[in-house]
Write an enzyme that holds these catalytic residues in place. Sequence first.
Site, short mmCIF file in Angstrom:
data_model
loop_
_atom_site.label_atom_id
_atom_site.label_comp_id
_atom_site.label_asym_id
_atom_site.label_seq_id
_atom_site.Cartn_x
_atom_site.Cartn_y
_atom_site.Cartn_z
N PRO A 2 14.15 16.77 35.62
CG PRO A 2 13.77 15.20 37.28
CD PRO A 2 13.18 15.75 36.02
CD GLU A 3 18.16 20.49 32.84
OE1 GLU A 3 19.34 20.86 32.65
OE2 GLU A 3 17.17 21.20 32.57
CE LYS A 54 18.41 15.79 30.73
NZ LYS A 54 17.29 16.27 29.91
#
Length: 425
Positions: A2-3, A54
């Site tokens: 996930p970014e 993040k």
Amino acid sequence: MPEGPELFLASIFINSVSQNRHFGGRVVKSDVSRNPEVAWQSEVYHLQAVARGKELKVTLCDGEVQKTGEKTLDIVFRFGMSGTFKFTTVDELPKHSHLRFFTISEEIPMVLSFVDQRRFGRWEVGGTWGFDRGPDPMWEYQSFRENVITSLHSPAFNKPICEAMLNQKYFNGIGNYLRAEILFRCSIRPFDEAREVLSELKPVSKWYEAQTKQKSGNKSEMNPDILDFCHIVPKEVIHLSGGGKGYNVDPDADDNEYKEFRAWLRCYNQDGMRNMVDHNGRTMWFSGNPGRLIPKDVSSRGKVERKRMKSNSLNENVEEDERSEPEKKLSMTKQEKTRNKKENTINSHKTSKKHKVLKNESDREKSISKPERKRRNSKFKLPESAPATNSNKEEATDTTASQTARQPTTCTAPTRRSSRQKKIK
């Protein structure tokens, strides 16, 4: 992984779930998680979430509504490779849920869970934003740009631009698929030096200034630079109609859920694009020339296909490869290299074993004496004048049998007379 867009959408999801709902009791951690326990217990509390790059911060607030002076607790999440949040019933608790917040005063008990299949995600109780992480390029763009421009003297910018963009101290929220899309739109070679690429940029973006001054809906005539695209591209992801969580970290997600995202991608894991493994072992997707700072051991990886698509790829016709040798080497996958290496090892082993057997047979022939060798040759050799037909074989057999019959089967030793018999005569 996930970014930035995925964590921002996770914060939106948590806030939407928590709205008009109350949580209570103890925050439960799974037994297998190595993360710390959350020392929080309240009869009634509510949740708030906010994302930065993040990182995701979830704040627990005591009471039904937030009041000044009420007890609060911050939990900072870093999602790792597969972190995400799910809201389910207690009976349908996800298998890999490692931190659970339970609702109260509902007919069907519900639970908000932090789900992490690979267990690389982390949370920090009472934590704050990481000191080694820069401003968010989506929501703190001017600070983000200034942080990069004023830090070009850092050794981090001696690396290729594609590797510098994974440094969260300067590009917080940018990850593997975002860097590929950004560099592709800028037409920048991924393995050019980061300092050379960024040194021509100004501290203030003319595109951003023109964009903020114009009315909404009007497009700016100024061309954005690479730092502008770090602001533009992540925002495009979060505004997709199908949702921004296109990098499928949820194994239970519907295949059609990320259809919009896959149609949005232009470079990352797309047909016709090349890829190269960078110095950190991450796969960089690009088009055209990679740049001058490519790794010494050039390698690439095959395109990631979904299981339902693999059968179709097997039926495609294999066309003749007309690329040059460097391009063939670049496009060769790691599995192909391993397979070729194993085949070469097996072939060399077979060849050496064959030579060894032949050599041993030659040594055995040399060790046989000359009379013995001559006897063996005469025993199995047929007459040169007569071909080896069935009749000749029968005659040879009969001749051998007759010769054998004429030979005595026993041999009697001469009788020796004793001296006593001589005297009697």
